[in-house]
Scaffold this motif. Structure first.
Motif, PDB file in Angstrom:
ATOM      1  N   ASN A  27       0.663  -1.634   0.031  1.00 34.88           N
ATOM      2  CA  ASN A  27       0.232   0.342   0.200  1.00 34.88           C
ATOM      3  C   ASN A  27       0.982   1.188  -0.056  1.00 34.88           C
ATOM      4  OD1 ASN A  27      -1.822   2.088   0.808  1.00 34.88           O
ATOM      5  ND2 ASN A  27      -2.230   0.894   2.058  1.00 34.88           N
ATOM      6  N   ALA A  50       0.156   3.951  -0.883  1.00 38.45           N
ATOM      7  CA  ALA A  50      -1.109   5.840  -1.050  1.00 38.45           C
ATOM      8  C   ALA A  50      -1.116   5.755   0.522  1.00 38.45           C
ATOM      9  CB  ALA A  50      -2.687   4.907  -1.147  1.00 38.45           C
ATOM     10  N   GLY A  98      -4.948   5.192   2.513  1.00 39.72           N
ATOM     11  CA  GLY A  98      -5.178   3.800   3.156  1.00 39.72           C
ATOM     12  C   GLY A  98      -4.782   3.256   4.127  1.00 39.72           C
ATOM     13  N   LEU A 105      -5.247  -2.587   4.594  1.00 40.87           N
ATOM     14  CA  LEU A 105      -5.617  -2.667   3.230  1.00 40.87           C
ATOM     15  C   LEU A 105      -4.942  -3.312   2.015  1.00 40.87           C
ATOM     16  CD1 LEU A 105      -7.138  -1.528   1.074  1.00 40.87           C
ATOM     17  CD2 LEU A 105      -6.030   0.174   0.162  1.00 40.87           C
ATOM     18  N   ILE A 147      -0.739  -0.970  -4.469  1.00 41.21           N
ATOM     19  CA  ILE A 147      -1.422  -0.016  -4.465  1.00 41.21           C
ATOM     20  C   ILE A 147      -1.540   1.342  -4.089  1.00 41.21           C
ATOM     21  CG2 ILE A 147      -4.052   0.361  -2.963  1.00 41.21           C
ATOM     22  CD1 ILE A 147      -3.903  -2.189  -1.447  1.00 41.21           C
ATOM     23  N   TYR A 169      -5.935   5.565  -3.164  1.00 36.03           N
ATOM     24  CA  TYR A 169      -7.078   5.469  -1.884  1.00 36.03           C
ATOM     25  C   TYR A 169      -7.483   7.064  -1.970  1.00 36.03           C
ATOM     26  CZ  TYR A 169      -9.576   2.804   1.501  1.00 36.03           C
ATOM     27  OH  TYR A 169     -10.543   1.676   2.089  1.00 36.03           O
ATOM     28  N   MET A 199      -9.876   3.087  -4.848  1.00 35.19           N
ATOM     29  CA  MET A 199      -9.031   2.761  -5.430  1.00 35.19           C
ATOM     30  C   MET A 199      -7.978   2.265  -6.520  1.00 35.19           C
ATOM     31  SD  MET A 199      -8.170  -0.688  -3.159  1.00 35.19           S
ATOM     32  CE  MET A 199      -8.574  -1.877  -3.769  1.00 35.19           C
ATOM     33  N   ASN A 233     -14.087   1.483   5.945  1.00 43.01           N
ATOM     34  CA  ASN A 233     -12.931   0.872   6.639  1.00 43.01           C
ATOM     35  C   ASN A 233     -13.406   0.074   6.960  1.00 43.01           C
ATOM     36  OD1 ASN A 233     -11.285   2.179   4.546  1.00 43.01           O
ATOM     37  ND2 ASN A 233     -10.861   3.182   5.954  1.00 43.01           N
ATOM     38  N   THR A 286     -12.552  -3.392  -4.245  1.00 44.11           N
ATOM     39  CA  THR A 286     -11.528  -4.558  -4.135  1.00 44.11           C
ATOM     40  C   THR A 286     -11.858  -5.484  -5.260  1.00 44.11           C
ATOM     41  OG1 THR A 286     -11.971  -6.303  -2.488  1.00 44.11           O
ATOM     42  CG2 THR A 286     -10.535  -4.367  -2.199  1.00 44.11           C
TER      43      THR A 286
END
Length: 178
Positions: free
Chosen positions: A49, A51, A54, A58, A91, A94, A117, A153, A163
């Motif tokens: 991740n 991002a 996020g 995640l 990722i 987000y 995302m 979340n 997702t």
């Protein structure tokens, strides 16, 4: 020869005539995949991740859902690394932002918020390198403005919708040749 012998012979000729059609020109399965029969394994590295906003879980949740989807929809054996098909990526975004502004009592405010995302995926097919790609896939979901990001979340169903869109698009591009 009796009539019943001709009937049986005719039935066999019809079956033999349609046999090449059943074999088809390529490899096909009922899940829509077109995986070469020499491809036996798949490896999926953890999607990091990168991002900035996020949630901490995640990366792990997305990677596990990615693995589960491919295991449910193919007969490939999941291996830790060096699979015939290899996936890795990050990722990269987000974002939670207003998607529709409404004017209520002279004040503009969000009527709907959108969670988006984006996942950068690198796909390697060791059996057919012409199918390799690196691409960013995106999924999003719209939520009432009354739902904040923390609530979304913590709702596995809401996040799974987003997702799943990314995973399905990746699946279609890599093994379904869509």
């Amino acid at each position: 020869m009796t009539w019943s012998n001709y009937s049986r012979l005719g039935a066999w000729l019809v079956v033999l005539a349609f046999l090449p059609l059943l074999a088809g020109c390529g490899v096909y399965s009922f899940t829509g995949t077109s995986i070469d029969p020499t491809v036996k394994t798949i490896s999926i590295q953890t999607f990091q991740n990168t991002a900035s906003n996020g949630p901490s879980f995640l990366s792990q949740r997305f990677t596990e859902e990615f693995k589960d989807y491919f295991q449910r929809n193919t007969s490939l054996k999941l291996v830790p690394r060096d699979g015939d098909l290899q996936f890795e990526g990050q990722i990269v975004a987000y974002d939670f932002a207003p998607a529709a502004i409404q004017n209520q009592n002279g004040v503009d405010q969000a009527g709907v918020n959108r969670l988006t995302m984006q996942v950068r995926v690198r796909f390697t097919n060791t059996k057919d390198p012409k199918q390799d790609f690196e691409q960013t896939f995106q999924g999003y979901g719209d939520f009432p403005a009354t739902q904040d990001i923390a609530r979304i979340n913590n709702d596995p169903t809401a996040l799974r919708r987003i997702t799943t869109n990314v995973i399905t698009d990746t699946f279609n591009k890599s093994v379904a040749n869509w």
